[in-house]
Design a protein around this motif. Structure first.
Motif, mmCIF file in Angstrom:
data_model
loop_
_atom_site.group_PDB
_atom_site.id
_atom_site.type_symbol
_atom_site.label_atom_id
_atom_site.label_comp_id
_atom_site.label_asym_id
_atom_site.label_seq_id
_atom_site.Cartn_x
_atom_site.Cartn_y
_atom_site.Cartn_z
ATOM 1 N N TRP A 94 56.106 -29.987 -29.745
ATOM 2 C CA TRP A 94 57.075 -30.267 -29.881
ATOM 3 C C TRP A 94 57.654 -30.979 -30.554
ATOM 4 O O TRP A 94 57.775 -32.024 -30.767
ATOM 5 C CB TRP A 94 57.687 -29.822 -28.050
ATOM 6 C CG TRP A 94 57.014 -28.925 -27.725
ATOM 7 C CD1 TRP A 94 55.394 -27.998 -26.578
ATOM 8 C CD2 TRP A 94 57.932 -27.174 -27.127
ATOM 9 N NE1 TRP A 94 55.879 -27.555 -26.033
ATOM 10 C CE2 TRP A 94 57.233 -26.756 -26.412
ATOM 11 C CE3 TRP A 94 58.969 -27.402 -27.880
ATOM 12 C CZ2 TRP A 94 57.427 -24.936 -26.353
ATOM 13 C CZ3 TRP A 94 59.141 -25.635 -27.191
ATOM 14 C CH2 TRP A 94 59.182 -25.120 -26.630
ATOM 15 N N ASP A 141 60.711 -26.671 -18.197
ATOM 16 C CA ASP A 141 59.649 -26.229 -17.176
ATOM 17 C C ASP A 141 59.404 -24.798 -16.560
ATOM 18 O O ASP A 141 60.456 -25.640 -15.266
ATOM 19 C CB ASP A 141 58.471 -26.956 -16.920
ATOM 20 C CG ASP A 141 57.474 -26.161 -16.364
ATOM 21 O OD1 ASP A 141 56.850 -25.944 -15.398
ATOM 22 O OD2 ASP A 141 56.011 -27.484 -16.341
ATOM 23 N N VAL A 184 59.523 -20.678 -20.930
ATOM 24 C CA VAL A 184 60.255 -21.682 -20.860
ATOM 25 C C VAL A 184 61.492 -21.688 -20.021
ATOM 26 O O VAL A 184 62.125 -20.000 -20.709
ATOM 27 C CB VAL A 184 60.075 -22.544 -21.956
ATOM 28 C CG1 VAL A 184 58.789 -23.475 -22.321
ATOM 29 C CG2 VAL A 184 60.519 -22.104 -23.487
ATOM 30 N N VAL A 217 55.379 -32.632 -24.031
ATOM 31 C CA VAL A 217 54.629 -31.254 -23.095
ATOM 32 C C VAL A 217 53.953 -30.230 -23.841
ATOM 33 O O VAL A 217 53.675 -30.513 -25.130
ATOM 34 C CB VAL A 217 56.319 -30.223 -24.071
ATOM 35 C CG1 VAL A 217 56.243 -28.465 -23.331
ATOM 36 C CG2 VAL A 217 57.296 -31.014 -23.700
ATOM 37 N N TRP A 255 57.159 -25.111 -12.232
ATOM 38 C CA TRP A 255 58.300 -26.276 -11.829
ATOM 39 C C TRP A 255 58.860 -26.761 -11.979
ATOM 40 O O TRP A 255 59.827 -27.972 -11.809
ATOM 41 C CB TRP A 255 56.969 -27.322 -12.270
ATOM 42 C CG TRP A 255 55.535 -27.001 -12.334
ATOM 43 C CD1 TRP A 255 54.801 -26.550 -13.254
ATOM 44 C CD2 TRP A 255 54.906 -27.710 -11.103
ATOM 45 N NE1 TRP A 255 53.674 -26.406 -12.987
ATOM 46 C CE2 TRP A 255 53.219 -27.304 -11.374
ATOM 47 C CE3 TRP A 255 55.084 -28.007 -9.917
ATOM 48 C CZ2 TRP A 255 52.055 -26.751 -10.093
ATOM 49 C CZ3 TRP A 255 53.976 -27.621 -9.295
ATOM 50 C CH2 TRP A 255 52.441 -27.562 -9.790
ATOM 51 N N HIS A 256 59.947 -25.950 -12.578
ATOM 52 C CA HIS A 256 61.447 -26.497 -12.346
ATOM 53 C C HIS A 256 61.540 -28.086 -12.558
ATOM 54 O O HIS A 256 62.607 -29.035 -12.055
ATOM 55 C CB HIS A 256 62.362 -26.213 -10.800
ATOM 56 C CG HIS A 256 62.966 -24.842 -10.987
ATOM 57 N ND1 HIS A 256 63.462 -23.819 -9.814
ATOM 58 C CD2 HIS A 256 62.882 -23.180 -12.027
ATOM 59 C CE1 HIS A 256 63.583 -23.039 -10.055
ATOM 60 N NE2 HIS A 256 62.968 -22.545 -11.469
ATOM 61 N N ARG A 257 61.217 -28.664 -14.288
ATOM 62 C CA ARG A 257 61.377 -29.982 -14.722
ATOM 63 C C ARG A 257 61.566 -29.720 -15.261
ATOM 64 O O ARG A 257 61.645 -29.266 -16.516
ATOM 65 C CB ARG A 257 60.113 -29.908 -14.087
ATOM 66 C CG ARG A 257 59.530 -31.657 -14.575
ATOM 67 C CD ARG A 257 58.800 -32.103 -14.376
ATOM 68 N NE ARG A 257 57.392 -31.579 -14.896
ATOM 69 C CZ ARG A 257 57.162 -32.075 -16.232
ATOM 70 N NH1 ARG A 257 57.654 -32.839 -17.289
ATOM 71 N NH2 ARG A 257 55.970 -31.374 -17.061
ATOM 72 N N PRO A 297 53.759 -23.577 -24.383
ATOM 73 C CA PRO A 297 53.956 -22.477 -23.567
ATOM 74 C C PRO A 297 53.848 -21.580 -23.087
ATOM 75 O O PRO A 297 53.258 -20.692 -23.893
ATOM 76 C CB PRO A 297 55.344 -22.336 -24.342
ATOM 77 C CG PRO A 297 54.981 -22.523 -26.158
ATOM 78 C CD PRO A 297 53.989 -23.401 -25.386
ATOM 79 N N GLU A 311 65.813 -18.050 -19.369
ATOM 80 C CA GLU A 311 64.874 -18.335 -19.993
ATOM 81 C C GLU A 311 64.165 -17.332 -20.545
ATOM 82 O O GLU A 311 64.869 -16.598 -21.003
ATOM 83 C CB GLU A 311 63.720 -18.357 -18.671
ATOM 84 C CG GLU A 311 64.558 -19.141 -17.337
ATOM 85 C CD GLU A 311 63.497 -18.676 -16.219
ATOM 86 O OE1 GLU A 311 63.215 -19.632 -15.197
ATOM 87 O OE2 GLU A 311 62.172 -18.227 -15.861
ATOM 88 N N LEU A 329 61.860 -31.266 -19.084
ATOM 89 C CA LEU A 329 61.512 -32.032 -20.048
ATOM 90 C C LEU A 329 61.923 -32.555 -21.120
ATOM 91 O O LEU A 329 60.798 -33.602 -21.219
ATOM 92 C CB LEU A 329 60.422 -31.081 -21.541
ATOM 93 C CG LEU A 329 59.382 -30.018 -20.157
ATOM 94 C CD1 LEU A 329 58.452 -28.552 -20.791
ATOM 95 C CD2 LEU A 329 58.692 -30.258 -19.698
#
Length: 232
Positions: free
Chosen positions: A153, A188, A173, A167, A191-193, A170, A113, A195
């Motif tokens: 982005w 993300d 990330v 997106v 949210w552990h998503r 930030p 991250e 993108l």
């Protein structure tokens, strides 16, 4: 220094060997690895899911970039250091504000991250360990990155840009590298998503790669690969 334009053909990269030539799988971690003349601190190899831990490699940092927090963070200096006072090193980026990580990846899934502070113009991704030091990551076929520029982005592969309109701004990330599947995802971190996921033709070991034209970035490695990611 302004961010590079994506107009025009990419150039300046060295010819790379095919996947089955010049690249042999090593033990999971080898200290002092040398790849095409470049000494690396570590190697993350054949383990199917091994957490990558890396620092930023000062030897590669452009003269406008300063490392801090035990080489896990990078800050952009408008004036930078007089290039004549920076130790001469063929590993250093000469024209663009880029720095690489010091640990190479050649297999498995890995996650790290990045905390973004006061930056409106930066790039995050991975690059071949022998990526050209005359160009910028994202403008050649040796790097795969996500670029943030003034609230917008893009995914950059081989100098081709794909806008990522969904997106937002930030703060922190994530990047998920699946070397064996040949893909890199922007995540993300809250949210552990996923993108966006881009496809990559890895032909040898890669290292984390960063470019920065204002503010600072702080890296966080040694993290578990999230198992609950949603999105594409």
């Amino acid at each position: 220094m302004a961010a590079p334009s994506l107009a025009g053909p990419p150039g300046g990269w060295s010819e790379r060997a095919p996947r089955d030539r010049g690249f042999k799988m090593a033990a999971p971690i080898l200290r002092g690895l040398v790849w095409r003349g470049r000494a690396l601190r570590g190697w993350v190899g054949s383990a199917p899911q091994r957490d990558i831990t890396f620092k930023l490699d000062e030897r590669t940092a452009h003269s406008t970039l300063d490392l801090f927090k035990q080489d896990t963070g990078v800050v952009y200096r408008v004036l930078g250091i007089d290039p004549t006072k920076v130790p001469r090193n063929p590993e250093r980026f000469r024209d663009w504000a880029v720095v690489l990580g010091d640990t190479a990846v050649g297999a498995g899934r890995h996650y790290w991250e990045v905390t973004v502070k006061r930056s409106q113009q930066f790039r995050l991704g991975v690059a071949d360990v022998d990526v050209s030091r005359d160009g910028c990551i994202g403008t050649d076929e040796q790097s795969w990155v996500f670029a943030f520029n003034q609230r917008h982005w893009q995914a950059l592969v081989g100098g081709e840009a794909t806008p990522l309109p969904s997106v937002g701004q930030p703060e922190r990330v994530g990047l998920l590298l699946d070397y064996d599947a040949g893909c890199l995802s922007l995540v993300d971190a809250g949210w552990h998503r996923r993108l966006h996921t881009l496809s990559a033709d890895f032909r040898g070991p890669v290292v984390p790669a960063f470019a920065l034209w204002d503010g600072e970035l702080l890296t966080h490695s040694g993290l578990d690969v999230p198992e609950d990611l949603t999105g594409n």
